[in-house]
Design an enzyme around this catalytic site. Structure first.
Site, PDB file in Angstrom:
ATOM      1  N   ASP A  51      38.945  41.228  56.456  1.00 11.63           N
ATOM      2  CA  ASP A  51      38.483  42.607  56.674  1.00 11.63           C
ATOM      3  C   ASP A  51      38.933  43.068  58.053  1.00 11.63           C
ATOM      4  OD1 ASP A  51      37.079  44.981  56.767  1.00 11.63           O
ATOM      5  OD2 ASP A  51      35.158  44.012  57.215  1.00 11.63           O
ATOM      6  N   ASP A  55      33.813  46.792  57.406  1.00 11.49           N
ATOM      7  CA  ASP A  55      32.930  47.273  56.325  1.00 11.49           C
ATOM      8  C   ASP A  55      32.506  46.133  55.395  1.00 11.49           C
ATOM      9  OD1 ASP A  55      35.210  46.793  54.867  1.00 11.49           O
ATOM     10  OD2 ASP A  55      35.347  48.786  53.977  1.00 11.49           O
ATOM     11  N   ASP A  59      40.751  43.985  53.283  1.00 17.93           N
ATOM     12  CA  ASP A  59      41.591  45.174  53.095  1.00 17.93           C
ATOM     13  C   ASP A  59      43.049  44.860  53.416  1.00 17.93           C
ATOM     14  OD1 ASP A  59      41.651  45.201  55.949  1.00 17.93           O
ATOM     15  OD2 ASP A  59      39.771  46.335  55.960  1.00 17.93           O
ATOM     16  N   ASP A 128      49.134  43.171  40.145  1.00 16.68           N
ATOM     17  CA  ASP A 128      48.354  43.039  38.919  1.00 16.68           C
ATOM     18  C   ASP A 128      48.501  44.341  38.141  1.00 16.68           C
ATOM     19  OD1 ASP A 128      46.366  41.764  37.262  1.00 16.68           O
ATOM     20  OD2 ASP A 128      45.585  40.860  39.099  1.00 16.68           O
ATOM     21  N   ASP A 230      47.528  41.785  33.117  1.00 17.06           N
ATOM     22  CA  ASP A 230      46.132  41.375  32.938  1.00 17.06           C
ATOM     23  C   ASP A 230      45.679  41.545  31.488  1.00 17.06           C
ATOM     24  OD1 ASP A 230      43.374  40.889  34.251  1.00 17.06           O
ATOM     25  OD2 ASP A 230      43.050  42.700  33.090  1.00 17.06           O
ATOM     26  N   GLU A 284      48.793  37.146  31.479  1.00 17.80           N
ATOM     27  CA  GLU A 284      47.567  36.357  31.445  1.00 17.80           C
ATOM     28  C   GLU A 284      47.297  36.066  29.973  1.00 17.80           C
ATOM     29  OE1 GLU A 284      42.928  36.515  32.818  1.00 17.80           O
ATOM     30  OE2 GLU A 284      43.824  38.280  31.950  1.00 17.80           O
ATOM     31  N   HIS A 350      40.918  33.593  40.465  1.00 18.99           N
ATOM     32  CA  HIS A 350      39.726  34.374  40.821  1.00 18.99           C
ATOM     33  C   HIS A 350      38.696  34.431  39.686  1.00 18.99           C
ATOM     34  CE1 HIS A 350      42.080  36.963  38.358  1.00 18.99           C
ATOM     35  NE2 HIS A 350      41.083  37.815  38.271  1.00 18.99           N
ATOM     36  N   ASP A 351      39.061  33.944  38.513  1.00 17.99           N
ATOM     37  CA  ASP A 351      38.112  33.933  37.392  1.00 17.99           C
ATOM     38  C   ASP A 351      37.466  32.566  37.211  1.00 17.99           C
ATOM     39  OD1 ASP A 351      38.580  36.580  36.713  1.00 17.99           O
ATOM     40  OD2 ASP A 351      40.267  36.069  35.417  1.00 17.99           O
TER      41      ASP A 351
HETATM   42  C1  GLC Z   1      41.285  39.361  33.465  1.00 22.94           C
HETATM   43  C2  GLC Z   1      41.021  39.264  34.946  1.00 22.94           C
HETATM   44  C3  GLC Z   1      39.543  39.287  35.178  1.00 22.94           C
HETATM   45  C4  GLC Z   1      39.008  40.588  34.648  1.00 22.94           C
HETATM   46  C5  GLC Z   1      39.393  40.805  33.194  1.00 22.94           C
HETATM   47  C6  GLC Z   1      39.194  42.224  32.791  1.00 22.94           C
HETATM   48  O1  GLC Z   1      40.815  38.277  32.784  1.00 22.94           O
HETATM   49  O2  GLC Z   1      41.624  38.108  35.457  1.00 22.94           O
HETATM   50  O3  GLC Z   1      39.205  39.139  36.523  1.00 22.94           O
HETATM   51  O4  GLC Z   1      37.605  40.599  34.762  1.00 22.94           O
HETATM   52  O5  GLC Z   1      40.764  40.543  32.973  1.00 22.94           O
HETATM   53  O6  GLC Z   1      40.144  43.039  33.417  1.00 22.94           O
END
Ligand code: GLC
Length: 584
Positions: A51, A55, A59, A128, A230, A284, A350-351
């Site tokens: 950051d 905030d 960023d 993305d 995605d 993905e 990140h998931d």
């Molecule tokens: C993908 C992303 C995930 C998101 C989902 C809906 O799986 O990696 O983070 O919540 O799509 O966009």
């Protein structure tokens, strides 16, 4: 189902045939060199990285301030999670304007500066692309929901309520898991596979597709280097809305992935955008079979370059996982792309919760060695490695106790769902400490100052208290840190094409603790030994290595005794990783 089974059996036979160590002729799959095959992709979660304005949210200027850190890692591409304008129902995966930067993240000028800074350091940028759905706050959806005759109506999937309830569809993130949301404005239901603030776009409508290609060109014209598509495997829908068997939601992907025209859309994306700009593409999700995966990434079909398959990341459960199964999965996928196509290698993103917590051992005794061992695996497999930010420090799950501390929309809605349906809340709270996505999203631990040097404000998500000892500044100074080990690994991979293109062969497949394999390119052969257990395990390589061979140790997460190298009978310490170059 039947075809899938047949494919698996067939691959097994092919694999068994290829796996013979005796075989002299080493062929390398898909030898055409490409930057994206040689890349080390670092996945950067902007919200949690750095950051710059206090905030509490990461960023673009924050990322800019850390460009030299990225360069120091030796990564050659960065995949940025969504940075577009968004109400943040799902942290940027609900986009309200695809051509604007999220205000919390900065401005388009910041983005241009970021892109320039990355390129100056030899780092490519992958964006993305979230176009299975938009935000319900996107202008298209606002228009679409306003009247049945609006020109944007067919940008989304609507079902008129006078026809009764639509065929059930499961929503992954909705409080009651119903993917059809009733909207009183036009007395109709709209479809959303994710949260109700993420309505699914209607890819069957050519206007929608044209809009998406326009968006892609906008970013490609800026000079970005690739797109990560995605949830795109779900984009094509069978709009006759057939009923699925009871319990279909347990195998969501089987019924939702690779809908009727998906490959036509991918081909169109390729013709309209990808081929014109030479940008790389990764999807993905890889569908439900080798055939699905192949069809997406087989170069001759001109669709995408790569896809991620989820079997491996799905394997890690709270009570552990089978190393034999892990080997089977990676070996199966490798064999699937043995002659054409290319794969992605990853164990975290990140998931997912943190790499070391899920696949290694994050207790003080083993956190460092097991992190290093897992990094060795990711960086020595065939396929493009996708490495998630913070894993180079061996960051761990935060394991928060209170639901109020969580942010992830999927977790919060599931909690509400369980409350409403009388589910087992204590068990749920216990499970999310292991698996919730927030564990992988806690702010990056830069140093031991307040808030880990991430922000001067109140961080949007709790910072893992272990930042006082696990942080980049401390590790930067320590030659034996996980950070410096990762740097050594990226260098090793870049300096040795055998680790990129070399044929992969699994050794000792039934060993429950050791994952061992060779990588071979031309006359060069490397051996990778990974102990996935917390015990000393002896491993005899005589069976696979000619007796006169003196392997040259290229990297290890322990100091290796010199004598051992000639004995070929190793004792691998807990979570030990060794990479040898064999002399032939
Ligand atoms: C993908 C992303 C995930 C998101 C989902 C809906 O799986 O990696 O983070 O919540 O799509 O966009």
């Amino acid at each position: 189902m039947y075809k899938w089974l047949l494919a698996v059996l067939l691959m097994g036979v092919v694999f068994a045939a290829c796996n013979s160590e005796k075989k002299e002729k080493q062929t390398t799959a898909d030898t055409e060199a490409q930057w994206w095959k040689e890349a080390v992709v670092y996945q950067l979660y902007p919200r949690s990285f750095k950051d710059s304005d206090g905030d509490g949210v990461g960023d673009l200027k924050g990322i800019i301030s850390k460009l030299d850190y990225l360069k120091s890692l030796g990564v050659t591409a960065v995949w940025l999670n969504p940075i577009y304008e968004s109400p943040n129902d799902d942290n940027g995966y609900d986009i309200s304007n695809y051509r604007a930067i999220m205000k919390q993240f900065g401005t388009m000028e910041d983005f241009d500066a970021l892109l320039k800074g990355m390129h100056e350091r030899g780092i490519k940028v992958i964006m993305d692309l979230v176009v299975n759905h938009s935000s319900d706050e996107h202008e298209w959806f606002k228009q679409s929901r306003s009247s049945r005759t609006n020109k944007y109506r067919n940008y989304y999937h609507w079902w008129p309520a006078e026809k009764g309830k639509p065929t059930p569809r499961y929503s992954l993130f909705d409080v009651n898991h119903d993917a059809w949301m009733y909207d009183s404005v036009t007395n109709a239901y709209y479809l959303h596979y994710f949260s109700r603030k993420q309505p699914d776009l209607n890819w069957e409508n050519p206007e929608v597709r044209k809009e998406v290609y326009g968006i892609m060109k906008f970013w490609a014209d800026k000079g970005i280097d690739g797109f990560r598509l995605d949830a795109f495997q779900f984009a094509a829908k069978d709009t006759t809305w057939p009923a699925f068997p009871v319990g279909y939601e347990k195998n969501f992907s089987l019924y939702y992935a690779v809908g009727p025209h998906l490959h036509n859309y991918l081909k169109e994306i390729n013709t309209e955008v990808l081929s014109k700009y030479h940008v790389m593409s990764v999807a993905e999700g890889a569908g439900n079979s080798f055939k699905d995966a192949h069809d997406m990434v087989d170069a001759s079909r001109k669709e995408l370059n790569m896809a991620y398959a989820f079997d491996a990341v799905d394997l890690a459960k709270k009570d552990g996982y089978s190393v034999i199964k892990l080997k089977e999965i990676f070996t199966k996928w490798d064999s699937a792309f043995a002659t054409n196509g290319w794969l992605s290698i990853f164990l975290a993103n990140h998931d997912q919760a943190r790499l070391v917590t899920r696949f290694g051992d994050d207790s003080p005794a083993f956190r460092e060695v097991s992190s290093k061992m897992l990094s060795t695996f990711i960086m020595t497999m065939r396929g493009t490695p996708y490495y998630y930010n913070g894993d180079e420090l061996g960051m761990t799950n935060i394991r928060m106790d209170k639901i109020e501390d969580y942010n992830d929309v999927a977790t919060l809605n599931e909690y509400k769902h369980l409350v409403a349906t009388g589910g087992n809340i204590p068990q749920f709270m216990d499970n999310i400490k292991f698996s919730c996505r927030d564990n992988g999203r806690t702010p990056f631990q830069w140093d031991n100052s307040t808030n880990a040097g991430f922000t001067t404000g109140k961080p949007w998500l709790k910072i893992n208290p272990n930042y006082t000892t696990i942080n980049a500044a401390a590790q930067d100074k320590d030659p034996n840190s996980t950070l410096n080990y990762f740097r050594a690994l990226t260098k090793l991979r870049k300096d040795n094409k055998v680790l990129v293109y070399g044929k992969y062969e699994l050794l000792d497949k039934n060993n429950p603790n050791i994952y061992a394999y060779t990588r071979t390119l031309g006359t060069e052969k490397w051996l990778v030994l990974l102990n996935f257990s917390k015990n000393n395990i002896s491993f005899d390589v005589n069976e696979w290595i000619a007796p006169k061979n003196t392997p040259e140790l290229k990297i290890s997460n322990y100091k290796v005794d010199k004598d051992e190298q000639t004995r070929h009978n190793y004792v691998l310490k807990p979570y030990e990783a060794r990479v040898y170059k064999l002399s032939y």
